[in-house]
Design a protein around this motif. Structure first.
Motif, PDB file in Angstrom:
ATOM      1  N   LEU A  27      12.120  50.388  34.941  1.00 24.96           N
ATOM      2  CA  LEU A  27      12.134  51.622  35.958  1.00 24.96           C
ATOM      3  C   LEU A  27      13.490  52.467  35.374  1.00 24.96           C
ATOM      4  CD1 LEU A  27      11.640  53.182  38.224  1.00 24.96           C
ATOM      5  CD2 LEU A  27      13.027  51.919  39.555  1.00 24.96           C
ATOM      6  N   ILE A  70      16.711  60.488  44.667  1.00 26.26           N
ATOM      7  CA  ILE A  70      15.962  60.354  45.503  1.00 26.26           C
ATOM      8  C   ILE A  70      15.397  61.687  46.249  1.00 26.26           C
ATOM      9  CG2 ILE A  70      17.398  59.175  47.153  1.00 26.26           C
ATOM     10  CD1 ILE A  70      13.819  58.651  46.969  1.00 26.26           C
ATOM     11  N   TYR A  92      11.577  53.217  46.095  1.00 29.02           N
ATOM     12  CA  TYR A  92      12.256  53.574  44.945  1.00 29.02           C
ATOM     13  C   TYR A  92      13.793  54.031  45.782  1.00 29.02           C
ATOM     14  CZ  TYR A  92      15.062  56.171  41.788  1.00 29.02           C
ATOM     15  OH  TYR A  92      16.406  56.694  40.863  1.00 29.02           O
ATOM     16  N   LEU A 111      12.868  56.282  34.294  1.00 30.02           N
ATOM     17  CA  LEU A 111      13.387  57.351  35.165  1.00 30.02           C
ATOM     18  C   LEU A 111      13.750  58.606  34.445  1.00 30.02           C
ATOM     19  CD1 LEU A 111      13.870  57.906  38.085  1.00 30.02           C
ATOM     20  CD2 LEU A 111      16.077  56.824  37.800  1.00 30.02           C
ATOM     21  N   GLY A 156      12.206  48.374  49.854  1.00 31.27           N
ATOM     22  CA  GLY A 156      13.242  48.428  48.421  1.00 31.27           C
ATOM     23  C   GLY A 156      14.220  47.783  48.480  1.00 31.27           C
ATOM     24  N   MET A 206      17.129  51.644  44.277  1.00 34.31           N
ATOM     25  CA  MET A 206      17.936  52.323  43.271  1.00 34.31           C
ATOM     26  C   MET A 206      18.496  53.561  43.679  1.00 34.31           C
ATOM     27  SD  MET A 206      16.493  52.756  39.239  1.00 34.31           S
ATOM     28  CE  MET A 206      17.869  53.223  37.953  1.00 34.31           C
ATOM     29  N   LEU A 244      15.145  45.887  37.214  1.00 35.68           N
ATOM     30  CA  LEU A 244      14.927  47.273  36.994  1.00 35.68           C
ATOM     31  C   LEU A 244      14.889  48.090  35.659  1.00 35.68           C
ATOM     32  CD1 LEU A 244      17.614  48.039  39.893  1.00 35.68           C
ATOM     33  CD2 LEU A 244      15.448  47.802  40.096  1.00 35.68           C
TER      34      LEU A 244
END
Length: 250
Positions: A102, A154, A146, A106, A90, A150, A99
């Motif tokens: 995403l 997480i 991920y 998200l 990643g 980014m 991105l």
């Protein structure tokens, strides 16, 4: 570039709050990353410096949970190894992958996570039957990719995987998730270190703040368990989704 001295104080305070939030529910970057960008440094420097301080914060809380007896690293070593490998992929791909999609998807994923923690009747401190390892390993691998490039929220993703897929009780899941998140942060920080993007003076100051906040958050989580962890995760998921919706669509 030279940062105004006031930004060092602002970001030190933000790192304390971020460490507290991160050790309770994940998502320290929601507090620190927007302020790093507002300070005027480049996005890559902001991401690199944020990863450094998040690495220290996640290690601090992970150590506290280990000392409390909530973590058996033998149970997590496979997930830790997976997270190191896939977070590295990643971190490498951040230079080449767009991105945009995403970033727009998200907030809706975070709303889904928040709704799951809000409505699921099975989220407590009791362990349940574990699912098959392929599902768990695959989920961890995707989340780690991920996390490497980014990483917003997480900790909440890993926590949800350990609760919903692995069947861990909430306190145990949070404790183990901090070791996995630390592994993800460590991998991506190493790549940013090689690229020379970390602002070391600012990063060191924020690392100290993270240690303070993460220690306090872990202490609260160990003392109060799911009574404080579950509300923290729900609030964080909806807060992140609101912030991202505003940034991406408004």
């Amino acid at each position: 570039m030279e940062l105004d001295s006031s930004w060092y104080l602002i970001l030190f305070i933000a790192s304390i709050i971020g460490g507290l939030v991160g050790s309770l529910s994940g998502g320290a970057g929601m507090v620190t990353m927007p302020l790093l960008l507002l300070s005027g440094i480049s996005p890559l420097q902001a991401l690199a410096t944020n990863k450094l301080q998040a690495c220290v914060g996640s290690l601090t809380s992970a150590t506290r949970y280990y000392q409390s007896g909530l973590v058996d690293l033998k149970q997590s070593r496979a997930l830790i190894a997976i997270s190191v490998v896939f977070a590295s992929l990643g971190a490498l791909s951040v230079q080449f992958v767009s991105l945009d999609f995403l970033a727009k998807a998200l907030p809706f994923v975070m709303i889904g996570l928040g709704t799951y923690f809000l409505l699921s009747p099975n989220i407590n401190n009791e362990d349940r039957a574990h699912s098959s390892e392929p599902h768990l390993y695959g989920s961890c691998a995707l989340a780690s990719v991920y996390g490497g490039f980014m990483g917003v929220g997480i900790g909440s993703f890993i926590l949800a995987i350990l609760v919903a897929v692995a069947g861990y009780g909430l306190s145990k899941a949070l404790a183990h998730s901090r070791w996995i998140v630390f592994s993800i942060n460590l991998s991506s920080t190493a790549f940013f270190l090689l690229g020379g993007q970390i602002l070391w003076i600012l990063g060191t100051i924020m690392c100290v703040g993270q240690m303070i906040g993460a220690s306090l958050g872990a202490k609260l989580a160990i003392k109060h368990g799911s009574k404080i962890i579950r509300p923290a995760v729900i609030v964080l998921c909806f807060a992140i989704s609101t912030q991202l919706l505003i940034n991406e669509f408004f």
